[in-house]
Design an enzyme around this catalytic site. Structure first.
Site, mmCIF file in Angstrom:
data_model
loop_
_atom_site.group_PDB
_atom_site.id
_atom_site.type_symbol
_atom_site.label_atom_id
_atom_site.label_comp_id
_atom_site.label_asym_id
_atom_site.label_seq_id
_atom_site.Cartn_x
_atom_site.Cartn_y
_atom_site.Cartn_z
ATOM 1 N N LYS A 194 -15.261 34.203 -8.006
ATOM 2 C CA LYS A 194 -15.794 34.862 -9.207
ATOM 3 C C LYS A 194 -16.464 33.857 -10.142
ATOM 4 O O LYS A 194 -17.545 34.103 -10.649
ATOM 5 C CB LYS A 194 -14.677 35.606 -9.971
ATOM 6 C CG LYS A 194 -13.994 36.692 -9.143
ATOM 7 C CD LYS A 194 -13.032 37.528 -9.969
ATOM 8 C CE LYS A 194 -11.832 36.758 -10.504
ATOM 9 N NZ LYS A 194 -10.902 36.282 -9.470
ATOM 10 N N ARG A 199 -4.835 22.492 -9.999
ATOM 11 C CA ARG A 199 -4.283 23.344 -11.052
ATOM 12 C C ARG A 199 -2.830 23.655 -10.731
ATOM 13 O O ARG A 199 -2.490 23.892 -9.574
ATOM 14 C CB ARG A 199 -5.080 24.657 -11.112
ATOM 15 C CG ARG A 199 -6.275 24.598 -12.021
ATOM 16 C CD ARG A 199 -7.168 25.816 -11.880
ATOM 17 N NE ARG A 199 -6.484 27.110 -12.008
ATOM 18 C CZ ARG A 199 -7.127 28.286 -12.046
ATOM 19 N NH1 ARG A 199 -8.439 28.317 -11.992
ATOM 20 N NH2 ARG A 199 -6.463 29.412 -12.155
ATOM 21 N N ARG A 207 -8.153 23.628 -3.358
ATOM 22 C CA ARG A 207 -9.049 23.517 -4.525
ATOM 23 C C ARG A 207 -8.617 22.352 -5.420
ATOM 24 O O ARG A 207 -7.436 22.165 -5.673
ATOM 25 C CB ARG A 207 -9.005 24.834 -5.307
ATOM 26 C CG ARG A 207 -9.867 24.820 -6.541
ATOM 27 C CD ARG A 207 -10.199 26.218 -7.012
ATOM 28 N NE ARG A 207 -9.093 26.871 -7.697
ATOM 29 C CZ ARG A 207 -9.212 28.068 -8.296
ATOM 30 N NH1 ARG A 207 -10.358 28.710 -8.261
ATOM 31 N NH2 ARG A 207 -8.171 28.595 -8.897
ATOM 32 N N ARG A 244 -7.395 43.038 -16.087
ATOM 33 C CA ARG A 244 -6.580 42.762 -14.902
ATOM 34 C C ARG A 244 -5.468 43.794 -14.751
ATOM 35 O O ARG A 244 -4.691 43.698 -13.819
ATOM 36 C CB ARG A 244 -5.943 41.391 -15.056
ATOM 37 C CG ARG A 244 -6.519 40.327 -14.117
ATOM 38 C CD ARG A 244 -5.831 39.049 -14.495
ATOM 39 N NE ARG A 244 -5.845 38.001 -13.541
ATOM 40 C CZ ARG A 244 -6.610 36.922 -13.633
ATOM 41 N NH1 ARG A 244 -7.502 36.827 -14.585
ATOM 42 N NH2 ARG A 244 -6.475 35.950 -12.763
ATOM 43 N N ARG A 282 0.597 34.882 -7.393
ATOM 44 C CA ARG A 282 -0.628 35.418 -8.004
ATOM 45 C C ARG A 282 -1.244 36.526 -7.143
ATOM 46 O O ARG A 282 -1.768 37.506 -7.656
ATOM 47 C CB ARG A 282 -1.651 34.283 -8.216
ATOM 48 C CG ARG A 282 -1.242 33.340 -9.340
ATOM 49 C CD ARG A 282 -2.030 32.047 -9.306
ATOM 50 N NE ARG A 282 -3.423 32.200 -9.653
ATOM 51 C CZ ARG A 282 -4.366 31.319 -9.326
ATOM 52 N NH1 ARG A 282 -4.060 30.234 -8.627
ATOM 53 N NH2 ARG A 282 -5.605 31.521 -9.697
#
Ligand code: AMP
Length: 220
Positions: free
Chosen positions: A13, A159, A127, A88, A170
């Site tokens: 996104k 992260r 990532r 969300r 998540r």
């Protein structure tokens, strides 16, 4: 144009938003970025949000709704917006609809970037991000020097919420609380689907064509 990007974490996104804001000159609001900045700055919002974010859970609706609605009422968003990471939950979507109605505006479209769970895990666990927010992947888009940003040489970090246990949490939260928005927006004839397993360029081409059509429809 008032647009929303929806999709599981790691769907791309942020990558697509960057390109779309360039294509269409839309102001971009990413609740994840707003919250991470608030945590880094140690603000009241950051203090309220940190625990939930580290656990891979959603920040409570009453905390996040106020933040984004304030942003949308501001001058910057007066001629349109691209939202990433909001809404969300269904209550967030209802709050957004109500706020837009009060402003005499409506959504132009909801762009869903779909990616299966195993691909999300592969993408997020590799990532790495730089201080300025540039995103790398240890296998698919590695930096020239291990763990250093190509642009400013700063150390790359993972992260906290990209650790494997948190990624699974998540994803569960996404399926449970965010996926109902797919039906919600489909029933309002706003949803447009994109295959997020394609290359970023392919996904961008498809989304750009769709958004260009939505813009024409808006102008009619
Ligand atoms: P993201 O960068 O979009 O993956 O967001 C990172 C984290 O910020 C999420 O895992 C949530 O804890 C929090 N967050 C971002 N947007 C929202 C939202 N609309 N509602 C609740 N929590 C959010």
């Amino acid at each position: 144009m008032n647009l929303i990007l929806v999709g599981p974490p790691g769907a791309g996104k942020g990558t697509q938003a960057e390109k779309l804001t360039e294509d269409f000159g839309l102001p971009y609001f990413a609740t994840g970025n707003i919250l991470r900045d608030a945590v880094a700055d140690g603000t009241e919002l950051g203090k309220k949000a940190k625990e939930y974010m580290d656990a891979g859970e959603l920040v409570p609706d009453d905390v996040i709704i106020g933040v984004i609605l304030d942003a949308l009422k501001g001058e910057e968003a007066s001629s349109g917006f691209l939202l990433d990471g909001f809404p969300r939950t269904v209550p967030q979507a209802d709050a957004l609809a109500e706020a837009l109605e009060k402003l005499g505006r409506r959504l132009s479209g909801v762009l869903l970037i779909d990616v299966p769970d195993d691909e999300v895990v592969r993408r997020l666990s590799g990532r790495r991000v730089s201080k300025s927010g540039r995103v790398y992947h240890v296998d698919f888009d590695p930096p020239k020097h291990p763990d250093r940003c190509d642009i400013d040489g700063s150390a790359l970090i993972q992260r906290d919420d990209d650790r494997p246990e948190t990624i699974r949490k998540r994803l569960a939260v996404y399926h449970d609380q965010t996926e109902p928005l797919v039906d919600y927006y489909e029933s309002r004839d706003l949803l447009r689907r994109f295959d997020g397993t394609r290359t970023p360029t392919d996904v961008h081409d498809h989304i750009r064509a769709t958004v260009a059509t939505l813009r024409l429809e808006d102008e009619l």
